[in-house]
Design a protein around this motif. Structure first.
Motif, PDB file in Angstrom:
ATOM      1  N   THR A  85       0.697   2.492   5.039  1.00 14.16           N
ATOM      2  CA  THR A  85      -0.132   1.828   4.039  1.00 14.16           C
ATOM      3  C   THR A  85      -0.203   2.603   2.721  1.00 14.16           C
ATOM      4  N   ASP A  86      -0.451   1.852   1.637  1.00 14.39           N
ATOM      5  CA  ASP A  86      -0.701   2.487   0.332  1.00 14.39           C
ATOM      6  C   ASP A  86      -1.954   3.364   0.381  1.00 14.39           C
ATOM      7  N   TYR A  87      -2.831   3.126   1.355  1.00 17.28           N
ATOM      8  CA  TYR A  87      -4.077   3.895   1.443  1.00 17.28           C
ATOM      9  C   TYR A  87      -3.846   5.373   1.763  1.00 17.28           C
ATOM     10  N   VAL A  88      -2.611   5.776   2.121  1.00 18.59           N
ATOM     11  CA  VAL A  88      -2.376   7.214   2.366  1.00 18.59           C
ATOM     12  C   VAL A  88      -2.489   8.014   1.069  1.00 18.59           C
ATOM     13  N   PHE A  89      -2.433   7.328  -0.085  1.00 16.46           N
ATOM     14  CA  PHE A  89      -2.558   8.028  -1.367  1.00 16.46           C
ATOM     15  C   PHE A  89      -4.009   8.024  -1.844  1.00 16.46           C
ATOM     16  N   ASP A  90      -4.353   9.043  -2.655  1.00 11.86           N
ATOM     17  CA  ASP A  90      -5.756   9.127  -3.091  1.00 11.86           C
ATOM     18  C   ASP A  90      -6.047   8.296  -4.339  1.00 11.86           C
ATOM     19  N   GLY A  91      -4.994   7.745  -4.959  1.00 13.70           N
ATOM     20  CA  GLY A  91      -5.220   6.819  -6.072  1.00 13.70           C
ATOM     21  C   GLY A  91      -5.515   7.476  -7.397  1.00 13.70           C
ATOM     22  N   THR A  92      -5.155   8.759  -7.540  1.00 17.81           N
ATOM     23  CA  THR A  92      -5.449   9.453  -8.799  1.00 17.81           C
ATOM     24  C   THR A  92      -4.252   9.497  -9.745  1.00 17.81           C
ATOM     25  N   LYS A  93      -3.064   9.125  -9.247  1.00 14.92           N
ATOM     26  CA  LYS A  93      -1.855   9.141 -10.102  1.00 14.92           C
ATOM     27  C   LYS A  93      -1.573   7.740 -10.628  1.00 14.92           C
ATOM     28  N   GLN A 131      -7.974   9.335   2.011  1.00 16.72           N
ATOM     29  CA  GLN A 131      -9.404   9.569   1.851  1.00 16.72           C
ATOM     30  C   GLN A 131     -10.223   8.940   2.986  1.00 16.72           C
ATOM     31  N   GLY A 132     -10.000   7.684   3.273  1.00 13.69           N
ATOM     32  CA  GLY A 132     -10.758   7.016   4.334  1.00 13.69           C
ATOM     33  C   GLY A 132     -10.210   7.380   5.714  1.00 13.69           C
ATOM     34  N   TRP A 133     -11.020   7.111   6.751  1.00 14.76           N
ATOM     35  CA  TRP A 133     -10.617   7.499   8.109  1.00 14.76           C
ATOM     36  C   TRP A 133      -9.402   6.706   8.591  1.00 14.76           C
ATOM     37  N   TYR A 134      -9.393   5.387   8.296  1.00 13.63           N
ATOM     38  CA  TYR A 134      -8.220   4.565   8.643  1.00 13.63           C
ATOM     39  C   TYR A 134      -6.971   5.200   8.040  1.00 13.63           C
ATOM     40  N   ALA A 135      -7.043   5.571   6.771  1.00 15.39           N
ATOM     41  CA  ALA A 135      -5.898   6.142   6.060  1.00 15.39           C
ATOM     42  C   ALA A 135      -5.494   7.491   6.655  1.00 15.39           C
ATOM     43  N   VAL A 136      -6.498   8.294   7.023  1.00 17.70           N
ATOM     44  CA  VAL A 136      -6.207   9.592   7.655  1.00 17.70           C
ATOM     45  C   VAL A 136      -5.392   9.367   8.924  1.00 17.70           C
ATOM     46  N   THR A 137      -5.825   8.391   9.731  1.00 21.38           N
ATOM     47  CA  THR A 137      -5.132   8.170  11.017  1.00 21.38           C
ATOM     48  C   THR A 137      -3.731   7.597  10.781  1.00 21.38           C
ATOM     49  N   LYS A 138      -3.573   6.740   9.785  1.00 17.95           N
ATOM     50  CA  LYS A 138      -2.232   6.187   9.515  1.00 17.95           C
ATOM     51  C   LYS A 138      -1.291   7.295   9.025  1.00 17.95           C
ATOM     52  N   TYR A 139      -1.803   8.228   8.235  1.00 19.07           N
ATOM     53  CA  TYR A 139      -0.951   9.326   7.753  1.00 19.07           C
ATOM     54  C   TYR A 139      -0.586  10.277   8.896  1.00 19.07           C
ATOM     55  N   GLU A 140      -1.525  10.496   9.815  1.00 17.36           N
ATOM     56  CA  GLU A 140      -1.180  11.313  10.999  1.00 17.36           C
ATOM     57  C   GLU A 140      -0.040  10.637  11.755  1.00 17.36           C
ATOM     58  N   GLY A 141      -0.096   9.304  11.862  1.00 16.92           N
ATOM     59  CA  GLY A 141       0.981   8.547  12.510  1.00 16.92           C
ATOM     60  C   GLY A 141       2.302   8.754  11.780  1.00 16.92           C
ATOM     61  N   ARG A 147     -18.933   1.568   0.664  1.00 17.52           N
ATOM     62  CA  ARG A 147     -17.874   1.192   1.603  1.00 17.52           C
ATOM     63  C   ARG A 147     -16.863   2.331   1.773  1.00 17.52           C
ATOM     64  N   ALA A 148     -15.910   2.129   2.680  1.00 19.60           N
ATOM     65  CA  ALA A 148     -14.921   3.182   2.973  1.00 19.60           C
ATOM     66  C   ALA A 148     -14.155   3.563   1.710  1.00 19.60           C
ATOM     67  N   PRO A 149     -13.849   4.858   1.541  1.00 16.11           N
ATOM     68  CA  PRO A 149     -13.042   5.255   0.382  1.00 16.11           C
ATOM     69  C   PRO A 149     -11.655   4.633   0.444  1.00 16.11           C
ATOM     70  N   ARG A 150     -11.154   4.227  -0.697  1.00 14.12           N
ATOM     71  CA  ARG A 150      -9.787   3.693  -0.806  1.00 14.12           C
ATOM     72  C   ARG A 150      -9.241   4.063  -2.172  1.00 14.12           C
ATOM     73  N   PRO A 151      -7.905   3.984  -2.372  1.00 14.91           N
ATOM     74  CA  PRO A 151      -7.338   4.435  -3.651  1.00 14.91           C
ATOM     75  C   PRO A 151      -7.744   3.542  -4.830  1.00 14.91           C
ATOM     76  N   PHE A 152      -8.077   4.200  -5.942  1.00 17.44           N
ATOM     77  CA  PHE A 152      -8.457   3.488  -7.161  1.00 17.44           C
ATOM     78  C   PHE A 152      -7.223   2.882  -7.826  1.00 17.44           C
ATOM     79  N   ARG A 153      -6.154   3.683  -7.929  1.00 17.89           N
ATOM     80  CA  ARG A 153      -4.914   3.186  -8.535  1.00 17.89           C
ATOM     81  C   ARG A 153      -3.773   3.388  -7.542  1.00 17.89           C
ATOM     82  N   ALA A 154      -3.357   2.315  -6.894  1.00 20.17           N
ATOM     83  CA  ALA A 154      -2.288   2.428  -5.885  1.00 20.17           C
ATOM     84  C   ALA A 154      -1.078   1.626  -6.348  1.00 20.17           C
ATOM     85  N   ALA A 155      -0.494   2.078  -7.454  1.00 23.54           N
ATOM     86  CA  ALA A 155       0.696   1.394  -7.987  1.00 23.54           C
ATOM     87  C   ALA A 155       1.936   2.012  -7.355  1.00 23.54           C
ATOM     88  N   LEU A 156       2.211   1.622  -6.118  1.00 29.11           N
ATOM     89  CA  LEU A 156       3.416   2.133  -5.458  1.00 29.11           C
ATOM     90  C   LEU A 156       4.641   1.482  -6.087  1.00 29.11           C
TER      91      LEU A 156
END
Ligand SMILES: NC(=O)c1ccc[n+]([C@@H]2O[C@H](COP(=O)([O-])OP(=O)(O)OC[C@H]3O[C@@H](n4cnc5c(N)ncnc54)[C@H](OP(=O)(O)O)[C@@H]3O)[C@@H](O)[C@H]2O)c1
Length: 287
Positions: free
Chosen positions: A106-114, A126-136, A252-261
């Motif tokens: 997911t794009d959520y693996v990024f913190d959205g600052t770039k 940042q969010g727990w869902y994203a943490v677990t997907k990145y571990e995967g 709500r759960a943290p998610r990326p502010f700017r996720a322009a993949l």
């Protein structure tokens, strides 16, 4: 070609099966076929017994807010058990059985600052869902040439009443004459699921490995996206009220502010990803 698959009943997986089943035979590893992917022994047994060269792993705990509430339980949380522990079982079985593994992230693996994100940018979930997907992702990367990670974002399709995607939810709201708030400062890249299917096919037949951003070709704000949806389907655009990311997602759960993949890598590989306007036009045609 036989393909082992998890999550084939989900929003994304079921459309991949619909579009690719004339070319591939899918072996479904699901609760319906007696496979809970958190059960190491059954996962190993079914993977080792199959002659499929690839396993496409779509199954996940995808409820972002639900996952966040379970963060305090750490490795005992259901998001960790499904997204990390089960992925570890799958990776280990693939190693044992010499199979290639395609994992959807997911794009959520990024913190959205770039401003933009390419495949070699370092995730910082940042969010727990994203943490677990990145571990995967990290587990799948340990397969080397046998591991393939595709990152998708805000997937949408024409029809899937079991789990309406964001386009379907906005269409329903506007159809019912309701007003809605939408952030006009956040950036995302909505992805047409039919394009994901084309990318999956191409990556599989070419025996690809590594990381690919399989995302739409338009980076825009949710407000712009909602306005385009209204315009495409003939609803009243004035019902969409601009707000800020901070206000909209407060509490709500943290998610990326700017996720322009960026999707240059998959484009160069020969898969053209639709713009959001093109995807919506195709959804309209299919409805
Ligand atoms: N949807 C998004 O916005 C989004 C965005 C970026 C990335 N992704 C990723 O894309 C993939 C597909 O997402 P999706 O939205 O299509 O998922 P979904 O609709 O929520 O479906 C999840 C799938 O996982 C299966 N599953 C869950 N726990 C399981 C278990 N213990 N054993 C076996 N199967 C299990 C479910 O089976 P049942 O139907 O039997 O419960 C279902 O088929 C996921 O990996 C997700 O992280 C999704």
């Amino acid at each position: 070609m036989n393909l082992l698959g998890t999550g084939l009943s989900g929003l994304v997986g079921s459309r991949i099966v619909e579009l690719l089943s004339s070319e591939f035979h899918f072996e479904d590893l699901s609760l319906d076929t007696g496979v809970d992917i958190t059960d190491k022994d059954i996962v190993n047994e079914r993977i080792v017994a199959s002659n499929a060269p690839w396993l496409i792993h779509f199954a996940a705990k995808t409820d972002v807010e639900g996952a966040e509430k379970e963060r305090i339980f750490g490795e005992k949380s259901s998001a960790w058990r499904v997204n990390v522990t089960a992925t570890r079982h799958i990776v280990e079985a693939c190693k044992r059985a010499n199979k290639r593994l395609l994992y959807i992230s997911t794009d959520y693996v990024f913190d959205g600052t770039k401003d933009v994100y390419r495949e070699d940018d370092i995730p910082n979930p940042q969010g727990w869902y994203a943490v677990t997907k990145y571990e995967g992702e990290k587990l799948v990367a340990s397969l080397g040439e046998y591991g393939l990670i595709i990152r998708i974002a805000n997937p949408y399709r024409a029809i899937f009443p079991a789990k309406p995607d964001f386009v379907a939810k906005i269409r329903t709201m506007l159809e019912e004459g309701r007003s809605m708030f939408s952030p006009d400062d956040q950036i995302f890249v909505p992805t047409f699921i039919d394009d994901i299917a084309r990318a999956v096919k191409k990556l599989i037949v070419e025996y690809a490995s590594g990381v690919y951003h399989v995302v739409g070709s338009t980076a825009l704000t949710p407000y712009e996206a909602a306005t385009l949806i209204a315009r495409t389907f003939g609803f009243d655009e004035s019902r969409i009220i601009a707000t800020s990311f901070q206000k909209y997602f407060h509490g709500r759960a943290p998610r990326p502010f700017r996720a322009a993949l960026k999707n240059d890598k998959i484009s160069k590989f020969g898969v053209r990803m639709s713009t959001f306007a093109e995807g919506l036009a195709e959804v309209k045609k299919q409805l």
